[in-house]
Design an enzyme around this catalytic site. Sequence first.
Site, PDB file in Angstrom:
ATOM      1  N   GLU B  30       0.680  14.824  21.679  1.00  0.00           N
ATOM      2  CA  GLU B  30       1.521  15.199  20.541  1.00  0.00           C
ATOM      3  C   GLU B  30       1.147  16.592  20.067  1.00  0.00           C
ATOM      4  OE1 GLU B  30       0.536  12.005  17.974  1.00  0.00           O
ATOM      5  OE2 GLU B  30       1.585  10.531  19.194  1.00  0.00           O
ATOM      6  N   GLU B  70       2.394   6.958  21.285  1.00  0.00           N
ATOM      7  CA  GLU B  70       1.165   6.864  22.071  1.00  0.00           C
ATOM      8  C   GLU B  70       1.297   5.851  23.200  1.00  0.00           C
ATOM      9  OE1 GLU B  70       1.261   6.737  18.752  1.00  0.00           O
ATOM     10  OE2 GLU B  70       0.234   8.572  18.143  1.00  0.00           O
ATOM     11  N   ASP B  95      -8.131   6.826  15.821  1.00  0.00           N
ATOM     12  CA  ASP B  95      -7.609   5.711  15.017  1.00  0.00           C
ATOM     13  C   ASP B  95      -6.256   5.215  15.545  1.00  0.00           C
ATOM     14  OD1 ASP B  95      -9.428   6.375  12.270  1.00  0.00           O
ATOM     15  OD2 ASP B  95      -8.894   8.074  13.546  1.00  0.00           O
ATOM     16  N   PHE B  96      -5.580   6.022  16.367  1.00  0.00           N
ATOM     17  CA  PHE B  96      -4.266   5.617  16.886  1.00  0.00           C
ATOM     18  C   PHE B  96      -4.385   4.765  18.147  1.00  0.00           C
ATOM     19  CE2 PHE B  96      -2.605   9.981  15.197  1.00  0.00           C
ATOM     20  CZ  PHE B  96      -2.834   9.551  13.901  1.00  0.00           C
ATOM     21  N   HIS B 139      -7.746   7.932   9.649  1.00  0.00           N
ATOM     22  CA  HIS B 139      -7.998   9.134  10.465  1.00  0.00           C
ATOM     23  C   HIS B 139      -9.475   9.513  10.441  1.00  0.00           C
ATOM     24  CE1 HIS B 139      -3.817   9.346   9.052  1.00  0.00           C
ATOM     25  NE2 HIS B 139      -3.535   9.956  10.189  1.00  0.00           N
TER      26      HIS B 139
END
Lengths: 373, 334
Positions: B30, B70, B95-96, B139
């Site tokens: 991204e 993702e 965190d994603f 995050h």
Amino acid sequence: MSDSIRGITMPKWGLSMKEGKLLEWSVNEGDEISKGDEIADVETEKIASAVEAPASGKLRKIVTENDTVYPVGALLGVIADDSVSDDEVNAYVEKFLAEFVPPEDDDEEEVSASEFIDINGLNIRYVSKGEGDDTILLIHGFGGDLDNWLFNHDDLVARTGKKVIALDLPGHGQSSKSVGDGSQDFLADTVIAFMKAVGVDKAHLVGHSMGGAVALNIASKQADMVNSLSLICSAGLGKEINLEYLDGFISSDSRKQIKPFLQQLFADVDLVTRQLINNMLQYKRLDGVTAALQQIKDGFIEGASQKKQFNDVLGSVSKASVIWGAKDQIIPASHKDNISGGNVEVLSVADAGHMVQMEAAKEVNEAIANTVA
Amino acid sequence: MARKITYQQAVNEALDQEMARDPSVIVMGEDVVGGQGSPGEMDAWGGVLGVTKGLYAKHGDRIMDTPITESGYIGAAVGAATCGMRPVAELMFIDFMGVCLDQIFNQAGKFKYMFGGKAETPVVIRAMYGAGFRAAAQHSQCLYSVFTHFPGIKVVLPSTPYDVKGLLIQSIRDNDPVMFLEHKMLYTLEGEVPEEPYTIPFGEANLVREGGDVTIVGFGRMVHLAAEVADKLAKEGISCDVIDPRTTSPLDEETILESIENTGRLVVVDESNPRCSMASDIAELAATKAFSSLKAAIQTVTAPHVPTPFAASLEDAYIPSVDQIEAAVRKVLK
């Protein structure tokens, strides 16, 4: 303030040294010491070594604590004769401490001191110091770099008043890792081209180990470019060499693997510090280094022996010295007995190994200075 | 070696040099170009923190922006890896991981095993981790212990610019999936880094400080806090080994155990939440393999078992501090 008071300060060994850790003194307050005596052990990021007394006299005061880091130039102790009172010694210390400014963390100085030049498409790093008309060229050995001259480079400038240049051979240090066909002629031809490129028509060549064979090869190819030869634990003077060391050094890729090989380089194995091992692994892990070292070794060794001997070349040089650490485990010190004829001084240093120019810098520097005089 | 660059520049340089060396290396994620498909270098910001800035101008379409999905692009990277590419996918914040975890642990990590050793998956997934950025609970996590749990995935936690470059190049050349995790608070840290490409083998801990009294094992940013404590205590005559494992999978057990056998005292510093963490993992290692050497109960210094707070004062209290580490070292010495 009396001239008979001399401060002992933290020495600067090489470009990058900014501070050193004083481990311990080998003399006590009140001891008589002579100029050049090793009086304290210091460890730096690169290597451990000894501080030498800057003058003769009585060690009146020690102003340091053991195992403590001090910046380059910091006061470690005071030498003075008995004619100087304790008050005068204390006043000297106070004044020094009040006026002392540690060197600034100035990376630009370092960068500008190290130069790069293109030689036949290779990027070659070198450091030039001093301003004399005459030039001394320092050529390191297999797997080494110009930092191998940490204890010699500045001192030789001071002793001889000549310009002193040290380079990283191809495949080594920060020079390009491409080594042509890896032959001894390739290395000698590169150094000859380097000398011409930096405007040195003729030089006193100082070679350590494989660098000694490079110097000898230059003398055989271009005798007119060589003023004198100083050969330190040099290759090219006999057939025997520690092949196990060469192969082990090339193939090692971890601290554990490489440590015993590095210890073979020194008479005093404690000199192989964690930092020295780290620096060596950092070099060995650069892309292309292992292949370059293997190629150079193949150009240098036939079977289990050194390919080329240059003993006759040595006899034809106008002035030369052959210096050996008696405890050399890489190339036998007995090779110094293979020399006949010519104007050659031979020096054997009792308590030193293959890295004699580090372990006994003073003796080696003296011998080089005599050779180039 | 005299040149100094930052941790962030070291990431960029490793990617740049490997892309130049090997045409199968591609970068995706991204905003890694940052121009929303714009052809111009001017718009190419190179990610939220500019880590990949400049790569688009040099390597063009081999660095590509992906949709904010993702699950899609991490899966695409894993697939491309099995088909001969060496993708470096940026997950932005670790965190994603929740939305693309299957692609990582259930697919990439198992291909070699399930296909009888015939499939290689040389994918690198880069992500930022760690607290201190005022970026709140979603995050700021560490989560490296989660990936360390999965067999088949290598996990890299560099703490210095030198280690970033050597370990990222090693990660790209490695034939297995690698999680390459960057602490966002270290991006501006400067250090000496060779200009030439080089590698650092996985599973080789770095002994950052050498001492005989206490072993401190730290991870990522905590290595620096541990070293600060070691330097402070050295002035009192307390000397500490500070060990940076550098990779949690594989883990250099030997260096850690050798140190504990020498000191008999262990403090583990881990910025993660404490349960099932690297702190508990290293404590288990010491308790099962070096028990007879231990002279004191093992101490762990971690974040508490709560999400990372957003309030600055609470976030500061959440992150393990030098004071806590010092207290732990003193406790094992009692």
